[in-house]
Scaffold this motif. Structure first.
Motif, PDB file in Angstrom:
ATOM      1  N   GLN A 113      12.019 -49.271  82.378  1.00 26.27           N
ATOM      2  CA  GLN A 113      12.684 -49.964  83.477  1.00 26.27           C
ATOM      3  C   GLN A 113      14.172 -49.649  83.451  1.00 26.27           C
ATOM      4  O   GLN A 113      14.800 -49.655  82.394  1.00 26.27           O
ATOM      5  CB  GLN A 113      12.504 -51.477  83.350  1.00 26.27           C
ATOM      6  CG  GLN A 113      13.251 -52.254  84.431  1.00 26.27           C
ATOM      7  CD  GLN A 113      13.451 -53.717  84.095  1.00 26.27           C
ATOM      8  OE1 GLN A 113      12.510 -54.417  83.774  1.00 26.27           O
ATOM      9  NE2 GLN A 113      14.703 -54.192  84.165  1.00 26.27           N
ATOM     10  N   PRO A 114      14.788 -49.397  84.619  1.00 29.02           N
ATOM     11  CA  PRO A 114      16.247 -49.236  84.670  1.00 29.02           C
ATOM     12  C   PRO A 114      16.939 -50.593  84.732  1.00 29.02           C
ATOM     13  O   PRO A 114      16.292 -51.642  84.773  1.00 29.02           O
ATOM     14  CB  PRO A 114      16.441 -48.476  85.981  1.00 29.02           C
ATOM     15  CG  PRO A 114      15.350 -49.011  86.863  1.00 29.02           C
ATOM     16  CD  PRO A 114      14.172 -49.214  85.939  1.00 29.02           C
ATOM     17  N   LYS A 115      18.263 -50.570  84.744  1.00 25.64           N
ATOM     18  CA  LYS A 115      19.036 -51.781  85.018  1.00 25.64           C
ATOM     19  C   LYS A 115      18.853 -52.137  86.490  1.00 25.64           C
ATOM     20  O   LYS A 115      19.040 -51.294  87.370  1.00 25.64           O
ATOM     21  CB  LYS A 115      20.519 -51.555  84.715  1.00 25.64           C
ATOM     22  CG  LYS A 115      21.408 -52.767  85.010  1.00 25.64           C
ATOM     23  CD  LYS A 115      22.882 -52.442  84.882  1.00 25.64           C
ATOM     24  CE  LYS A 115      23.307 -52.267  83.435  1.00 25.64           C
ATOM     25  NZ  LYS A 115      24.798 -52.155  83.326  1.00 25.64           N
ATOM     26  N   ILE A 116      18.498 -53.405  86.752  1.00 24.24           N
ATOM     27  CA  ILE A 116      18.257 -53.837  88.128  1.00 24.24           C
ATOM     28  C   ILE A 116      19.299 -54.886  88.497  1.00 24.24           C
ATOM     29  O   ILE A 116      19.318 -55.997  87.962  1.00 24.24           O
ATOM     30  CB  ILE A 116      16.839 -54.410  88.302  1.00 24.24           C
ATOM     31  CG1 ILE A 116      15.796 -53.364  87.892  1.00 24.24           C
ATOM     32  CG2 ILE A 116      16.617 -54.839  89.759  1.00 24.24           C
ATOM     33  CD1 ILE A 116      14.359 -53.854  87.967  1.00 24.24           C
ATOM     34  N   ALA A 128      14.321 -60.337  89.662  1.00 27.87           N
ATOM     35  CA  ALA A 128      13.049 -59.701  89.291  1.00 27.87           C
ATOM     36  C   ALA A 128      13.263 -58.522  88.350  1.00 27.87           C
ATOM     37  O   ALA A 128      13.192 -57.374  88.753  1.00 27.87           O
ATOM     38  CB  ALA A 128      12.296 -59.245  90.543  1.00 27.87           C
ATOM     39  N   GLY A 129      13.556 -58.809  87.098  1.00 29.42           N
ATOM     40  CA  GLY A 129      13.646 -57.727  86.112  1.00 29.42           C
ATOM     41  C   GLY A 129      14.930 -57.654  85.353  1.00 29.42           C
ATOM     42  O   GLY A 129      14.940 -57.414  84.148  1.00 29.42           O
ATOM     43  N   ALA A 130      16.061 -57.791  86.060  1.00 29.47           N
ATOM     44  CA  ALA A 130      17.390 -57.778  85.436  1.00 29.47           C
ATOM     45  C   ALA A 130      17.512 -56.634  84.417  1.00 29.47           C
ATOM     46  O   ALA A 130      17.381 -55.463  84.778  1.00 29.47           O
ATOM     47  CB  ALA A 130      17.694 -59.133  84.808  1.00 29.47           C
ATOM     48  N   CYS A 143      14.093 -62.777  81.339  1.00 30.61           N
ATOM     49  CA  CYS A 143      14.735 -61.460  81.269  1.00 30.61           C
ATOM     50  C   CYS A 143      16.076 -61.540  80.567  1.00 30.61           C
ATOM     51  O   CYS A 143      16.730 -62.587  80.549  1.00 30.61           O
ATOM     52  CB  CYS A 143      14.985 -60.903  82.676  1.00 30.61           C
ATOM     53  SG  CYS A 143      13.536 -60.804  83.730  1.00 30.61           S
ATOM     54  N   ARG A 144      16.485 -60.423  80.048  1.00 28.75           N
ATOM     55  CA  ARG A 144      17.882 -60.283  79.648  1.00 28.75           C
ATOM     56  C   ARG A 144      18.691 -60.236  80.944  1.00 28.75           C
ATOM     57  O   ARG A 144      18.506 -59.352  81.766  1.00 28.75           O
ATOM     58  CB  ARG A 144      18.086 -59.000  78.848  1.00 28.75           C
ATOM     59  CG  ARG A 144      17.245 -58.951  77.594  1.00 28.75           C
ATOM     60  CD  ARG A 144      17.691 -57.898  76.607  1.00 28.75           C
ATOM     61  NE  ARG A 144      18.019 -56.620  77.228  1.00 28.75           N
ATOM     62  CZ  ARG A 144      18.776 -55.684  76.651  1.00 28.75           C
ATOM     63  NH1 ARG A 144      19.290 -55.894  75.460  1.00 28.75           N
ATOM     64  NH2 ARG A 144      18.993 -54.546  77.241  1.00 28.75           N
ATOM     65  N   GLY A 145      19.548 -61.225  81.101  1.00 27.52           N
ATOM     66  CA  GLY A 145      20.321 -61.304  82.341  1.00 27.52           C
ATOM     67  C   GLY A 145      19.784 -62.304  83.338  1.00 27.52           C
ATOM     68  O   GLY A 145      20.464 -62.626  84.321  1.00 27.52           O
TER      69      GLY A 145
END
Length: 339
Positions: A113-116, A128-130, A143-145
Protein backbone atom coordinates in the motif's frame (compact mmCIF):
# COMPACT_ATOMS: atom_id res chain seq x y z
CA UNK A 1 2.60 -10.54 -19.75
CA UNK A 2 2.59 -6.90 -18.61
CA UNK A 3 4.70 -5.95 -15.61
CA UNK A 4 1.90 -4.00 -13.99
CA UNK A 5 -1.78 -3.43 -14.74
CA UNK A 6 -3.57 -0.46 -13.17
CA UNK A 7 -7.19 -1.54 -12.82
CA UNK A 8 -9.90 0.98 -11.90
CA UNK A 9 -13.29 -0.43 -10.95
CA UNK A 10 -16.17 1.79 -12.05
CA UNK A 11 -19.92 1.93 -11.64
CA UNK A 12 -21.74 5.00 -12.92
CA UNK A 13 -18.71 7.11 -12.12
CA UNK A 14 -18.22 9.11 -15.29
CA UNK A 15 -17.63 12.33 -13.32
CA UNK A 16 -14.94 10.66 -11.20
CA UNK A 17 -13.29 9.20 -14.30
CA UNK A 18 -13.29 12.61 -15.94
CA UNK A 19 -11.64 14.14 -12.88
CA UNK A 20 -9.11 11.47 -11.91
CA UNK A 21 -8.14 9.47 -15.00
CA UNK A 22 -5.86 12.24 -16.34
CA UNK A 23 -3.41 11.86 -13.44
CA UNK A 24 -3.37 8.07 -13.80
CA UNK A 25 -2.63 8.33 -17.51
CA UNK A 26 -0.02 11.04 -17.02
CA UNK A 27 1.96 9.31 -14.29
CA UNK A 28 1.64 5.61 -15.17
CA UNK A 29 4.18 5.23 -17.94
CA UNK A 30 4.99 1.58 -18.55
CA UNK A 31 1.75 0.30 -17.04
CA UNK A 32 -1.32 -0.90 -18.90
CA UNK A 33 -4.42 0.90 -17.62
CA UNK A 34 -7.83 -0.78 -17.46
CA UNK A 35 -11.28 0.42 -16.49
CA UNK A 36 -13.31 -2.50 -15.16
CA UNK A 37 -16.92 -1.43 -15.56
CA UNK A 38 -19.67 -2.93 -13.39
CA UNK A 39 -22.44 -2.57 -16.02
CA UNK A 40 -22.75 1.20 -15.68
CA UNK A 41 -25.93 2.83 -16.93
CA UNK A 42 -24.33 6.25 -17.37
CA UNK A 43 -21.92 7.26 -20.13
CA UNK A 44 -18.78 5.87 -18.43
CA UNK A 45 -17.76 3.37 -21.10
CA UNK A 46 -18.31 5.71 -24.05
CA UNK A 47 -16.47 8.48 -22.22
CA UNK A 48 -13.36 6.32 -21.69
CA UNK A 49 -13.42 5.08 -25.28
CA UNK A 50 -13.64 8.59 -26.69
CA UNK A 51 -11.37 10.53 -24.33
CA UNK A 52 -8.80 7.86 -23.37
CA UNK A 53 -8.46 5.44 -26.30
CA UNK A 54 -5.27 3.91 -24.85
CA UNK A 55 -7.16 2.65 -21.79
CA UNK A 56 -8.51 -0.88 -22.07
CA UNK A 57 -12.06 -1.62 -20.94
CA UNK A 58 -13.32 -4.78 -19.27
CA UNK A 59 -17.12 -4.91 -19.06
CA UNK A 60 -18.59 -6.99 -16.24
CA UNK A 61 -22.05 -8.49 -16.58
CA UNK A 62 -23.57 -6.61 -13.64
CA UNK A 63 -22.93 -4.39 -10.64
CA UNK A 64 -21.46 -7.08 -8.40
CA UNK A 65 -19.75 -4.74 -5.97
CA UNK A 66 -16.05 -4.34 -5.22
CA UNK A 67 -15.20 -7.99 -4.52
CA UNK A 68 -16.83 -9.82 -7.42
CA UNK A 69 -16.32 -6.83 -9.69
CA UNK A 70 -12.56 -7.17 -9.38
CA UNK A 71 -12.63 -10.98 -9.37
CA UNK A 72 -14.52 -11.03 -12.67
CA UNK A 73 -12.40 -8.34 -14.32
CA UNK A 74 -9.02 -9.76 -13.30
CA UNK A 75 -9.78 -13.03 -15.04
CA UNK A 76 -9.23 -11.09 -18.28
CA UNK A 77 -6.09 -9.17 -17.26
CA UNK A 78 -2.59 -10.64 -17.50
CA UNK A 79 0.13 -8.84 -15.55
CA UNK A 80 2.70 -9.70 -12.91
CA UNK A 81 1.31 -7.07 -10.54
CA UNK A 82 -2.24 -5.79 -10.17
CA UNK A 83 -2.68 -2.18 -8.99
CA UNK A 84 -6.31 -1.98 -7.88
CA UNK A 85 -7.15 1.71 -7.75
CA UNK A 86 -10.40 3.42 -6.72
CA UNK A 87 -11.93 5.74 -9.28
CA UNK A 88 -11.61 8.66 -6.82
CA UNK A 89 -7.81 8.43 -6.51
CA UNK A 90 -5.39 11.06 -7.77
CA UNK A 91 -1.91 9.61 -8.26
CA UNK A 92 1.40 11.44 -8.21
CA UNK A 93 4.55 11.41 -10.29
CA UNK A 94 6.61 8.21 -9.88
CA UNK A 95 3.93 6.58 -7.71
CA UNK A 96 4.58 3.20 -9.33
CA UNK A 97 8.40 3.04 -9.24
CA UNK A 98 8.97 2.43 -5.49
CA UNK A 99 6.21 -0.18 -5.43
CA UNK A 100 7.65 -2.12 -8.37
CA UNK A 101 11.16 -1.87 -6.91
CA UNK A 102 9.97 -3.41 -3.63
CA UNK A 103 8.28 -6.32 -5.40
CA UNK A 104 11.45 -6.95 -7.41
CA UNK A 105 13.75 -7.29 -4.39
CA UNK A 106 11.37 -8.79 -1.79
CA UNK A 107 10.04 -12.12 -3.03
CA UNK A 108 7.80 -12.79 -0.01
CA UNK A 109 6.18 -9.37 -0.16
CA UNK A 110 2.84 -10.03 -1.82
CA UNK A 111 0.80 -6.88 -1.12
CA UNK A 112 1.81 -3.21 -0.88
CA UNK A 113 0.00 0.00 0.00
CA UNK A 114 1.25 3.54 -0.72
CA UNK A 115 0.77 6.57 1.52
CA UNK A 116 -2.87 7.62 1.17
CA UNK A 117 -3.63 11.29 1.83
CA UNK A 118 -6.93 13.17 1.75
CA UNK A 119 -7.67 14.70 -1.65
CA UNK A 120 -9.86 17.38 -0.02
CA UNK A 121 -7.28 18.26 2.63
CA UNK A 122 -3.92 17.17 1.28
CA UNK A 123 -1.91 17.78 4.44
CA UNK A 124 -3.85 15.04 6.24
CA UNK A 125 -4.07 11.28 5.94
CA UNK A 126 -7.21 9.78 4.43
CA UNK A 127 -9.59 7.65 6.48
CA UNK A 128 -9.47 4.53 4.30
CA UNK A 129 -5.91 3.30 4.72
CA UNK A 130 -3.80 6.29 5.75
CA UNK A 131 -0.26 4.90 6.35
CA UNK A 132 -1.23 1.25 6.55
CA UNK A 133 -3.59 -0.93 8.53
CA UNK A 134 -3.63 -3.15 11.61
CA UNK A 135 -6.33 -4.99 13.57
CA UNK A 136 -6.79 -5.57 17.27
CA UNK A 137 -7.59 -8.87 19.00
CA UNK A 138 -11.31 -8.43 18.28
CA UNK A 139 -10.91 -7.62 14.60
CA UNK A 140 -11.36 -3.86 14.77
CA UNK A 141 -9.24 -2.20 12.07
CA UNK A 142 -7.18 0.92 12.59
CA UNK A 143 -4.39 2.69 10.71
CA UNK A 144 -1.19 4.53 11.23
CA UNK A 145 -2.49 8.05 10.83
CA UNK A 146 -6.17 7.22 11.53
CA UNK A 147 -7.77 5.64 14.58
CA UNK A 148 -11.56 5.65 14.49
CA UNK A 149 -12.51 9.30 13.85
CA UNK A 150 -9.11 10.84 14.66
CA UNK A 151 -7.13 11.61 11.51
CA UNK A 152 -3.54 12.85 11.75
CA UNK A 153 -1.77 15.51 9.77
CA UNK A 154 1.09 14.15 7.66
CA UNK A 155 4.22 15.59 9.26
CA UNK A 156 6.49 12.87 7.92
CA UNK A 157 5.95 10.73 11.02
CA UNK A 158 5.21 7.69 8.86
CA UNK A 159 7.81 8.22 6.15
CA UNK A 160 9.08 4.67 6.40
CA UNK A 161 8.48 1.25 4.90
CA UNK A 162 7.02 -1.25 7.35
CA UNK A 163 5.05 -4.49 7.54
CA UNK A 164 1.27 -4.29 7.94
CA UNK A 165 -1.69 -6.42 8.90
CA UNK A 166 -3.69 -5.11 5.94
CA UNK A 167 -3.46 -2.73 3.01
CA UNK A 168 -6.24 -0.41 1.88
CA UNK A 169 -8.41 -1.44 -1.04
CA UNK A 170 -8.44 2.21 -2.16
CA UNK A 171 -4.99 1.66 -3.69
CA UNK A 172 -3.97 -1.98 -3.40
CA UNK A 173 -0.98 -3.61 -5.12
CA UNK A 174 -0.84 -7.42 -5.23
CA UNK A 175 1.08 -10.04 -7.17
CA UNK A 176 -1.16 -11.75 -9.70
CA UNK A 177 0.02 -15.22 -8.64
CA UNK A 178 -0.87 -14.54 -4.99
CA UNK A 179 -4.24 -13.02 -5.83
CA UNK A 180 -5.35 -16.10 -7.72
CA UNK A 181 -3.70 -18.53 -5.29
CA UNK A 182 -5.86 -17.02 -2.54
CA UNK A 183 -8.99 -17.10 -4.69
CA UNK A 184 -9.27 -13.33 -4.91
CA UNK A 185 -11.66 -11.32 -2.78
CA UNK A 186 -14.48 -13.08 -0.95
CA UNK A 187 -17.46 -12.22 -3.15
CA UNK A 188 -20.01 -12.66 -0.35
CA UNK A 189 -18.56 -9.52 1.27
CA UNK A 190 -19.80 -7.42 -1.70
CA UNK A 191 -17.88 -4.39 -0.38
CA UNK A 192 -16.00 -3.30 2.76
CA UNK A 193 -13.32 -5.25 4.62
CA UNK A 194 -12.79 -7.70 1.76
CA UNK A 195 -9.23 -6.38 1.45
CA UNK A 196 -8.59 -7.02 5.17
CA UNK A 197 -9.88 -10.56 4.77
CA UNK A 198 -7.67 -11.13 1.72
CA UNK A 199 -4.63 -9.74 3.55
CA UNK A 200 -5.31 -11.94 6.59
CA UNK A 201 -5.49 -14.98 4.33
CA UNK A 202 -2.19 -13.91 2.73
CA UNK A 203 -0.55 -13.65 6.16
CA UNK A 204 -1.87 -17.12 7.05
CA UNK A 205 -0.05 -18.40 3.95
CA UNK A 206 3.24 -16.80 5.03
CA UNK A 207 3.23 -13.76 2.75
CA UNK A 208 4.27 -10.23 3.78
CA UNK A 209 2.24 -7.03 3.44
CA UNK A 210 4.11 -3.72 3.26
CA UNK A 211 3.56 0.04 3.39
CA UNK A 212 5.72 2.19 1.13
CA UNK A 213 5.78 5.91 1.96
CA UNK A 214 7.75 6.80 -1.17
CA UNK A 215 4.59 6.33 -3.21
CA UNK A 216 1.78 8.82 -2.54
CA UNK A 217 -1.81 9.04 -3.73
CA UNK A 218 -4.76 11.26 -2.80
CA UNK A 219 -8.16 9.72 -2.09
CA UNK A 220 -11.55 11.44 -1.98
CA UNK A 221 -13.18 8.66 0.07
CA UNK A 222 -16.88 7.87 0.31
CA UNK A 223 -17.45 8.67 -3.34
CA UNK A 224 -19.56 5.53 -3.85
CA UNK A 225 -20.92 4.95 -0.31
CA UNK A 226 -20.74 7.74 2.25
CA UNK A 227 -19.12 7.12 5.64
CA UNK A 228 -22.42 7.75 7.48
CA UNK A 229 -24.51 5.47 5.28
CA UNK A 230 -26.33 2.71 7.28
CA UNK A 231 -25.57 0.22 4.49
CA UNK A 232 -21.88 0.84 5.09
CA UNK A 233 -22.42 0.20 8.82
CA UNK A 234 -24.21 -3.06 8.00
CA UNK A 235 -21.48 -4.29 5.65
CA UNK A 236 -18.65 -3.34 8.00
CA UNK A 237 -20.14 -5.09 11.04
CA UNK A 238 -21.30 -8.20 9.17
CA UNK A 239 -18.12 -8.62 7.14
CA UNK A 240 -15.91 -8.15 10.18
CA UNK A 241 -17.62 -11.07 11.94
CA UNK A 242 -17.34 -13.24 8.82
CA UNK A 243 -13.65 -12.37 8.54
CA UNK A 244 -13.07 -13.43 12.15
CA UNK A 245 -14.78 -16.80 11.61
CA UNK A 246 -12.59 -17.48 8.58
CA UNK A 247 -9.23 -16.39 9.91
CA UNK A 248 -9.00 -16.52 13.71
CA UNK A 249 -6.82 -19.18 15.33
CA UNK A 250 -9.09 -22.06 16.36
CA UNK A 251 -8.38 -21.78 20.09
CA UNK A 252 -9.33 -18.09 20.14
CA UNK A 253 -12.33 -18.16 17.84
CA UNK A 254 -15.26 -18.67 20.26
CA UNK A 255 -14.03 -16.22 22.91
CA UNK A 256 -13.09 -13.47 20.44
CA UNK A 257 -16.35 -13.66 18.46
CA UNK A 258 -18.43 -13.72 21.68
CA UNK A 259 -16.55 -10.67 22.99
CA UNK A 260 -16.91 -8.94 19.65
CA UNK A 261 -20.67 -9.45 19.71
CA UNK A 262 -20.84 -7.76 23.10
CA UNK A 263 -18.76 -4.84 21.81
CA UNK A 264 -21.00 -4.58 18.75
CA UNK A 265 -24.00 -4.44 21.08
CA UNK A 266 -22.41 -1.54 22.93
CA UNK A 267 -21.86 0.21 19.59
CA UNK A 268 -25.54 -0.33 18.72
CA UNK A 269 -26.62 1.21 22.04
CA UNK A 270 -24.28 4.15 21.44
CA UNK A 271 -25.89 4.79 18.06
CA UNK A 272 -29.30 4.55 19.76
CA UNK A 273 -28.41 7.21 22.35
CA UNK A 274 -27.21 9.46 19.53
CA UNK A 275 -30.53 9.11 17.74
CA UNK A 276 -28.91 7.20 14.85
CA UNK A 277 -31.62 4.54 14.78
CA UNK A 278 -30.82 3.35 11.25
CA UNK A 279 -27.27 2.47 12.32
CA UNK A 280 -28.54 0.55 15.36
CA UNK A 281 -30.84 -1.41 13.06
CA UNK A 282 -27.93 -1.95 10.63
CA UNK A 283 -25.86 -3.61 13.37
CA UNK A 284 -28.79 -5.84 14.39
CA UNK A 285 -29.33 -6.77 10.74
CA UNK A 286 -25.60 -7.52 10.37
CA UNK A 287 -25.72 -9.93 13.32
CA UNK A 288 -28.82 -11.75 12.09
CA UNK A 289 -27.20 -12.13 8.67
CA UNK A 290 -24.05 -13.47 10.34
CA UNK A 291 -26.02 -16.06 12.32
CA UNK A 292 -27.64 -17.31 9.12
CA UNK A 293 -24.41 -17.81 7.14
CA UNK A 294 -21.71 -18.38 9.77
CA UNK A 295 -21.60 -22.18 9.27
CA UNK A 296 -20.82 -21.64 5.60
CA UNK A 297 -17.87 -19.47 6.60
CA UNK A 298 -16.57 -21.92 9.16
CA UNK A 299 -16.18 -24.35 6.24
CA UNK A 300 -13.98 -21.78 4.48
CA UNK A 301 -11.36 -21.95 7.21
CA UNK A 302 -7.91 -23.20 6.23
CA UNK A 303 -5.84 -25.67 8.21
CA UNK A 304 -3.40 -23.04 9.49
CA UNK A 305 -3.95 -19.60 11.02
CA UNK A 306 -1.21 -17.37 12.43
CA UNK A 307 -1.47 -17.02 16.22
CA UNK A 308 -0.20 -13.44 16.61
CA UNK A 309 -2.47 -11.62 14.20
CA UNK A 310 -2.90 -8.46 16.31
CA UNK A 311 -0.66 -5.75 17.79
CA UNK A 312 -2.93 -4.45 20.58
CA UNK A 313 -5.64 -6.29 22.51
CA UNK A 314 -8.34 -3.63 22.25
CA UNK A 315 -8.11 -0.49 20.18
CA UNK A 316 -11.59 0.40 21.48
CA UNK A 317 -10.30 0.44 25.08
CA UNK A 318 -7.16 2.38 24.24
CA UNK A 319 -9.05 5.00 22.22
CA UNK A 320 -12.25 5.52 24.20
CA UNK A 321 -11.07 4.73 27.74
CA UNK A 322 -7.35 5.53 27.81
CA UNK A 323 -7.83 8.42 25.32
CA UNK A 324 -4.90 7.36 23.13
CA UNK A 325 -5.95 8.80 19.79
CA UNK A 326 -2.67 8.80 17.82
CA UNK A 327 -0.93 5.69 16.54
CA UNK A 328 2.48 6.64 17.93
CA UNK A 329 0.98 7.01 21.42
CA UNK A 330 -0.28 3.44 21.18
CA UNK A 331 3.02 2.21 19.72
CA UNK A 332 4.95 3.84 22.58
CA UNK A 333 2.61 2.20 25.11
CA UNK A 334 3.29 -1.22 23.53
CA UNK A 335 7.03 -0.64 23.65
CA UNK A 336 6.88 0.39 27.31
CA UNK A 337 4.95 -2.78 28.18
CA UNK A 338 7.52 -4.91 26.34
CA UNK A 339 10.38 -3.20 28.14
Amino acid sequence: MDKIAVVILNWNGVKLLEQFLPSVVQFSAGATIYVADNASTDDSVNFVREKFPTIKIVQNSGNHGFAKGYNDALQHIDAEIYALVNSDIEVTENWLKPIIATFEIENQTAIIQPKILDFKNKEYFEYAGAAGGFIDKYGYPYCRGRIFETIEKDNGQYDDNCELSWASGACFFIRKQVYHELGGFDESFFAHQEEIDLCWRALNEGYIIKYNSQSTVYHVGGATLQHGNPKKTYLNFRNSLLMLVKNLPKKRMFFVIFARMILDGIAAIRFLTQGKFQHTFAILKAHFSFYCISLKYIRKRKDFQIQQYYTVKSIVYLYYVKKLTVFKEIFNRIQNIKN
